[in-house]
Design an enzyme around this catalytic site. Sequence first.
Site, PDB file in Angstrom:
ATOM      1  N   ASP A 126      -6.735  -1.484  -4.177  1.00 56.89           N
ATOM      2  CA  ASP A 126      -8.009  -1.087  -3.467  1.00 56.89           C
ATOM      3  C   ASP A 126      -9.134   0.033  -3.979  1.00 56.89           C
ATOM      4  O   ASP A 126     -10.101  -0.297  -3.260  1.00 56.89           O
ATOM      5  CB  ASP A 126      -7.113  -0.716  -2.071  1.00 56.89           C
ATOM      6  N   ASP A 178       0.892  -1.359  -0.245  1.00 58.68           N
ATOM      7  CA  ASP A 178       0.375  -0.278  -0.058  1.00 58.68           C
ATOM      8  C   ASP A 178       0.723   1.430  -0.101  1.00 58.68           C
ATOM      9  O   ASP A 178       2.195   1.430   0.836  1.00 58.68           O
ATOM     10  CB  ASP A 178      -0.882   0.014   1.310  1.00 58.68           C
TER      11      ASP A 178
END
Length: 198
Positions: A171, A157
Amino acid sequence: MAEAERIIGTPDTPEAAGAEPEQAAGHAKDTAAERPRGRRRIAVLFGVAAFAYALDLVSKMIVVAKLEHHPPIEIIGDWLKFEAIRNAGAAFGFGEAFTVIFTVIAAAVIVVIARLARKLYSLPWAIALGLLLGGALGNLTDRIFRSPGVFEGAVVDFIAPKHFAVFNLADSAIVCGGILIVLLSFKGLDPDGTVHKD
């Protein structure tokens, strides 16, 4: 020959079958058009999925090579930064103790979307499912190939808004696809292109 066919009930013309010529021609045209239209929607689904997956994969490769183990990069002051982290949980960092379960769920989502594609005749649904598929594949790739091990890998991330969880492009694709599906469901549009009213 035509008279014999009419008598035994095997007509060779729409008129002999009791249908209006225009109706029979329209029905045949619709049936012939359904298959190509369905294939185009499937192509859109997998095209969107491939684009989302490739974008996510390339972004993570750049982040791992250029940003990991380095200070965060400020994009909009403190409001938005690029900061590399490894997330063993679900989207936005939730449930780090259930990595294997989330991996299985992602794989199941991919299988369901692939099966649903056979009945897909709606362009908006093709785009929504393509986003879901691409995002699920992106994070599933991390789960399988990144450390600490197969099906337990930590997702990369890097998008870090202020006062919010750090996330990635996979995401984002999943969330956008999910929102689009909710909107389509509220409008009553089904994946096969039909519209229903509750």
